[in-house]
Design a protein around this motif. Structure first.
Motif, mmCIF file in Angstrom:
data_model
loop_
_atom_site.group_PDB
_atom_site.id
_atom_site.type_symbol
_atom_site.label_atom_id
_atom_site.label_comp_id
_atom_site.label_asym_id
_atom_site.label_seq_id
_atom_site.Cartn_x
_atom_site.Cartn_y
_atom_site.Cartn_z
ATOM 1 N N HIS A 37 2.433 -2.447 4.476
ATOM 2 C CA HIS A 37 1.469 -1.330 4.585
ATOM 3 C C HIS A 37 2.241 -0.024 4.816
ATOM 4 N N ALA A 38 2.458 0.697 3.708
ATOM 5 C CA ALA A 38 3.242 1.948 3.775
ATOM 6 C C ALA A 38 2.368 3.186 3.646
ATOM 7 N N ALA A 39 1.098 3.033 3.268
ATOM 8 C CA ALA A 39 0.237 4.216 3.086
ATOM 9 C C ALA A 39 -0.048 4.857 4.439
ATOM 10 N N ALA A 40 0.024 6.164 4.476
ATOM 11 C CA ALA A 40 -0.285 6.891 5.716
ATOM 12 C C ALA A 40 -0.336 8.377 5.402
ATOM 13 N N GLU A 41 -0.948 9.134 6.308
ATOM 14 C CA GLU A 41 -0.742 10.588 6.291
ATOM 15 C C GLU A 41 0.440 10.822 7.219
ATOM 16 N N LEU B 123 -6.818 1.907 -4.620
ATOM 17 C CA LEU B 123 -7.549 1.269 -3.514
ATOM 18 C C LEU B 123 -7.625 2.272 -2.365
ATOM 19 N N ASP B 124 -8.848 2.698 -2.050
ATOM 20 C CA ASP B 124 -9.046 3.610 -0.923
ATOM 21 C C ASP B 124 -9.092 2.771 0.353
ATOM 22 N N LEU B 125 -8.069 2.929 1.175
ATOM 23 C CA LEU B 125 -7.973 2.076 2.379
ATOM 24 C C LEU B 125 -9.019 2.427 3.427
ATOM 25 N N SER B 126 -9.679 3.578 3.288
ATOM 26 C CA SER B 126 -10.739 3.890 4.246
ATOM 27 C C SER B 126 -12.063 3.231 3.838
ATOM 28 N N ARG C 201 9.837 0.416 12.262
ATOM 29 C CA ARG C 201 9.997 1.860 12.542
ATOM 30 C C ARG C 201 11.188 2.402 11.751
ATOM 31 N N ILE C 202 10.961 3.541 11.086
ATOM 32 C CA ILE C 202 12.016 4.135 10.258
ATOM 33 C C ILE C 202 12.123 5.631 10.548
ATOM 34 N N PRO C 203 13.305 6.221 10.298
ATOM 35 C CA PRO C 203 13.472 7.669 10.525
ATOM 36 C C PRO C 203 13.183 8.467 9.258
ATOM 37 N N VAL C 204 13.589 9.728 9.253
ATOM 38 C CA VAL C 204 13.310 10.618 8.119
ATOM 39 C C VAL C 204 13.953 10.073 6.831
ATOM 40 N N LEU C 205 13.182 10.146 5.728
ATOM 41 C CA LEU C 205 13.587 9.487 4.487
ATOM 42 C C LEU C 205 13.991 10.475 3.404
ATOM 43 N N TYR C 206 14.881 10.031 2.519
ATOM 44 C CA TYR C 206 15.143 10.747 1.274
ATOM 45 C C TYR C 206 15.336 9.700 0.191
ATOM 46 N N THR D 167 0.862 -1.181 0.000
ATOM 47 C CA THR D 167 0.000 0.000 0.000
ATOM 48 C C THR D 167 0.907 1.243 0.000
ATOM 49 N N GLY D 168 0.390 2.343 -0.505
ATOM 50 C CA GLY D 168 1.221 3.561 -0.559
ATOM 51 C C GLY D 168 2.267 3.481 -1.645
ATOM 52 N N ALA D 169 2.029 2.661 -2.685
ATOM 53 C CA ALA D 169 3.044 2.430 -3.727
ATOM 54 C C ALA D 169 3.230 3.629 -4.655
ATOM 55 N N THR D 170 2.439 4.685 -4.469
ATOM 56 C CA THR D 170 2.663 5.925 -5.222
ATOM 57 C C THR D 170 3.460 6.937 -4.400
ATOM 58 N N GLY D 171 3.791 6.593 -3.157
ATOM 59 C CA GLY D 171 4.463 7.523 -2.252
ATOM 60 C C GLY D 171 5.980 7.424 -2.324
ATOM 61 N N SER E 288 10.136 18.998 -2.310
ATOM 62 C CA SER E 288 9.363 19.166 -1.078
ATOM 63 C C SER E 288 8.774 17.846 -0.574
ATOM 64 N N GLU E 289 8.893 16.777 -1.360
ATOM 65 C CA GLU E 289 8.302 15.495 -0.951
ATOM 66 C C GLU E 289 9.021 14.889 0.253
ATOM 67 N N SER E 290 10.303 15.197 0.412
ATOM 68 C CA SER E 290 11.077 14.624 1.517
ATOM 69 C C SER E 290 11.494 15.743 2.466
ATOM 70 N N SER F 161 6.086 2.085 10.318
ATOM 71 C CA SER F 161 5.827 3.096 11.337
ATOM 72 C C SER F 161 6.994 4.097 11.366
ATOM 73 N N THR F 162 7.134 4.804 12.441
ATOM 74 C CA THR F 162 8.016 5.986 12.457
ATOM 75 C C THR F 162 8.674 6.180 13.818
ATOM 76 N N ASP F 163 9.789 6.912 13.828
ATOM 77 C CA ASP F 163 10.409 7.246 15.113
ATOM 78 C C ASP F 163 9.645 8.361 15.832
ATOM 79 N N SER G 84 -4.831 8.728 -4.887
ATOM 80 C CA SER G 84 -5.075 9.777 -5.884
ATOM 81 C C SER G 84 -4.095 9.708 -7.061
ATOM 82 N N ARG G 85 -2.904 9.154 -6.856
ATOM 83 C CA ARG G 85 -1.903 9.126 -7.931
ATOM 84 C C ARG G 85 -1.782 7.757 -8.608
ATOM 85 N N ALA G 86 -2.701 6.833 -8.276
ATOM 86 C CA ALA G 86 -2.575 5.469 -8.817
ATOM 87 C C ALA G 86 -2.797 5.457 -10.321
HETATM 88 N N1 LIG Z 1 8.730 10.180 4.610
HETATM 89 C C1 LIG Z 1 9.371 10.037 5.754
HETATM 90 O O1 LIG Z 1 10.359 10.767 6.056
HETATM 91 C C2 LIG Z 1 8.925 8.986 6.744
HETATM 92 C C3 LIG Z 1 9.646 8.854 7.933
HETATM 93 C C4 LIG Z 1 9.271 7.871 8.853
HETATM 94 C C5 LIG Z 1 8.196 7.037 8.559
HETATM 95 N N2 LIG Z 1 7.500 7.186 7.389
HETATM 96 C C6 LIG Z 1 6.377 6.257 7.132
HETATM 97 O O2 LIG Z 1 6.666 5.588 5.921
HETATM 98 C C7 LIG Z 1 5.449 5.310 5.217
HETATM 99 C C8 LIG Z 1 5.564 5.839 3.805
HETATM 100 O O3 LIG Z 1 5.761 7.240 3.870
HETATM 101 P P1 LIG Z 1 5.945 8.115 2.539
HETATM 102 O O4 LIG Z 1 6.860 9.213 2.875
HETATM 103 O O5 LIG Z 1 6.251 7.211 1.389
HETATM 104 O O6 LIG Z 1 4.456 8.702 2.379
HETATM 105 P P2 LIG Z 1 3.892 9.588 1.181
HETATM 106 O O7 LIG Z 1 4.939 9.865 0.169
HETATM 107 O O8 LIG Z 1 3.193 10.751 1.816
HETATM 108 O O9 LIG Z 1 2.812 8.630 0.516
HETATM 109 C C9 LIG Z 1 1.604 8.352 1.183
HETATM 110 C C10 LIG Z 1 0.902 7.241 0.440
HETATM 111 O O10 LIG Z 1 -0.364 6.979 1.076
HETATM 112 C C11 LIG Z 1 -1.345 6.880 0.043
HETATM 113 N N3 LIG Z 1 -2.673 7.222 0.554
HETATM 114 C C12 LIG Z 1 -3.100 8.395 1.051
HETATM 115 N N4 LIG Z 1 -4.411 8.305 1.377
HETATM 116 C C13 LIG Z 1 -4.817 7.048 1.060
HETATM 117 C C14 LIG Z 1 -6.045 6.346 1.154
HETATM 118 N N5 LIG Z 1 -7.172 6.909 1.652
HETATM 119 N N6 LIG Z 1 -6.103 5.064 0.721
HETATM 120 C C15 LIG Z 1 -4.994 4.485 0.213
HETATM 121 N N7 LIG Z 1 -3.799 5.067 0.116
HETATM 122 C C16 LIG Z 1 -3.718 6.352 0.538
HETATM 123 C C17 LIG Z 1 -0.888 7.874 -1.013
HETATM 124 O O11 LIG Z 1 -1.532 7.603 -2.235
HETATM 125 P P3 LIG Z 1 -1.704 8.771 -3.377
HETATM 126 O O12 LIG Z 1 -0.457 9.614 -3.320
HETATM 127 O O13 LIG Z 1 -1.843 7.966 -4.636
HETATM 128 O O14 LIG Z 1 -2.924 9.536 -3.009
HETATM 129 C C18 LIG Z 1 0.617 7.574 -1.024
HETATM 130 O O15 LIG Z 1 0.891 6.445 -1.807
HETATM 131 C C19 LIG Z 1 4.321 5.952 6.039
HETATM 132 O O16 LIG Z 1 3.703 4.952 6.806
HETATM 133 C C20 LIG Z 1 5.025 6.951 6.941
HETATM 134 O O17 LIG Z 1 4.329 7.103 8.154
HETATM 135 C C21 LIG Z 1 7.843 8.133 6.466
#
Ligand SMILES: NC(=O)c1ccc[n+]([C@@H]2O[C@H](COP(=O)([O-])OP(=O)(O)OC[C@H]3O[C@@H](n4cnc5c(N)ncnc54)[C@H](OP(=O)(O)O)[C@@H]3O)[C@@H](O)[C@H]2O)c1
Length: 266
Positions: free
Chosen positions: A64-68, A42-45, A153-158, A7-11, A165-167, A107-109, A33-35
Motif C-alpha cells: 500500500h503505497a498510495a498516500a497524500e 481504484l479510488d481507495l476512499s 518506513r522510508i526517507p525522502v525519495l528520488y 496501490t499508488g502504482a502511478t506515483g 518537482s515530483e521528488s 510509511s515515512t520518517d 487520476s493517472r491510472a
Molecule cells: N516521495 C517521498 O519522498 C516519500 C518519502 C517517504 C515516504 N513516502 C511514502 O511513500 C509512498 C509513495 O509515495 P510517492 O512519493 O510515490 O507518492 P506520489 O508520487 O505522490 O503518488 C501518490 C499515489 O497515490 C495515488 N492516490 C492519490 N489519491 C488516491 C485515491 N483517492 N485512491 C487511490 N489512489 C490514490 C496517486 O494516484 P494518481 O496519481 O493516479 O492520482 C499516486 O499513485 C507514500 O505512502 C508516501 O507517504 C514518500
C-alpha cells in the motif's frame, strides 16, 4: 505463486515498485487520476469498490503505497488527507487481515520529530505535522489489524521522476540559477534514497516467510543536507557552487526526520 497488488502504482515509488516486482511475481497495480492500462483505476476512499477489487483479484500480498505525502497539501486539505492516509489504510488493513492478505504499508520518517535522529524501529513516534500524524495513525491501525502486517518506513525519495518537482530531491535542480544566488537548508540531515533500492528491498522482504510482520526501516546510508544535494546538482549542471548559500536554521515546520540506515547500526 504470490500475487502482489500495489496501490499508488502511478506515483513516484509505485511506478518503480510495479516495474521491479512484475519481473518476479504476478502483479496488479492500481492508481487514481493517472491510472491507464495496465494500471487499474481504484479510488481507495470508495470502500465498496475496494472490497469488490480484493474479491475479484484475490492478491496474496498488498503493498500500500498510495498516500497524500506533500506536507503542505495535507495541511491545506485535512479531510481528504485523513480519508486517504488514515481511513483508507485502516480499511485496507482490516479487509486484508480478513482475507489473509499480507499488507506492507509504506510509511515515512515524518512519524518522528527529528530530535533524537536517526531512529530505530523501536523508537517512539512523535510527528510534528499533519502528514506525519496521519501516517502514524495509519501505522497503528495496520499493526493492530494483524501481526502479519508490516509498516515500512522510508526517507525522502528520488528516482525516475515524471517531472523534477515530483521528488523533494530533484526539485532542488529547478531552484538553482546559473547567474544568481540561491539559499538551501544546511540544517536538516536527510538520507535521500533511490526508489529502486526500496523496490529491491521490498521484493526481498516479500520472499521472506509471511510470519515476518512488524516495523521495518529501509534507507540509503548517505547523509546529506539539501545544501549538499544542491552542490552536487550545481556541479552536474555546470553552475558555480559559490552562488549556493547554506541556511543554518530549519526552513520547514518539520524537524529533521531521519531513520537509521541498516548498515550503520551497531
Ligand atoms: N516521495 C517521498 O519522498 C516519500 C518519502 C517517504 C515516504 N513516502 C511514502 O511513500 C509512498 C509513495 O509515495 P510517492 O512519493 O510515490 O507518492 P506520489 O508520487 O505522490 O503518488 C501518490 C499515489 O497515490 C495515488 N492516490 C492519490 N489519491 C488516491 C485515491 N483517492 N485512491 C487511490 N489512489 C490514490 C496517486 O494516484 P494518481 O496519481 O493516479 O492520482 C499516486 O499513485 C507514500 O505512502 C508516501 O507517504 C514518500
Amino acid at each position: 505463486m504470490q500475487k502482489i497488488m500495489i496501490t499508488g502504482a502511478t506515483g513516484l515509488l509505485g511506478r518503480t515498485l510495479y516495474n521491479t516486482l512484475k519481473n518476479e511475481f504476478a502483479v496488479i497495480g492500481t492508481g487514481f487520476s493517472r491510472a491507464k492500462k495496465p494500471i487499474l483505476p481504484l479510488d481507495l476512499s470508495d470502500h465498496q469498490a475496494v472490497t469488490a477489487f480484493l474479491e475479484c483479484h484475490k492478491p496474496t500480498v498488498l503493498v500500500h503505497a498510495a498516500a497524500e505525502r506533500k506536507p503542505d497539501v495535507c495541511e491545506n486539505s485535512p479531510e481528504q488527507t485523513i480519508a486517504l492516509n488514515v481511513a483508507a489504510s485502516a480499511f485496507l488493513a482490516t479487509e486484508c487481515a480478513k482475507r489473509h492478505i499480507r499488507l506492507l504499508f509504506v510509511s515515512t520518517d515524518y512519524v518522528f520529530d527529528g530530535h533524537d535522529a536517526p531512529y530505530l524501529e523501536s523508537a517512539v513516534t512523535n510527528p510534528v505535522n499533519l502528514y506525519g500524524k496521519t501516517k502514524q495513525q495509519a501505522e497503528q491501525a495496520v499493526l493492530a489489524a494483524s501481526p502479519l502486517h508490516s509498516v515500512i518506513r522510508i526517507p525522502v525519495l528520488y528516482g525516475d521522476v515524471a517531472t523534477l518537482s515530483e521528488s523533494a530531491v530533484t526539485v532542488i535542480a529547478t531552484q538553482l540559477k546559473a547567474d544568481a544566488q540561491t539559499s538551501h537548508d544546511n540544517w536538516a540531515i536527510r538520507y535521500p534514497t533511490h526508489v529502486e533500492d526500496i523496490a529491491f528491498t521490498l521484493r526481498d522482504l516479500i520472499k521472506q516467510p509471511s510470519e515476518l510482520g512488524g516495523i521495518f526501516h529501509i534507507s540509503d546510508v548517505q547523509a546529506m543536507t539539501k545544501y549538499q544535494m544542491a552542490q552536487v546538482m550545481a556541479q552536474i549542471l555546470g553552475y558555480p557552487c559559490e552562488l549556493l548559500l547554506p541556511l543554518g536554521e530549519p526552513t520547514q515546520s518539520a524537524a529533521p526526520h531521519t531513520i537509521v540506515p541498516w548498515p550503520t547500526r551497531d
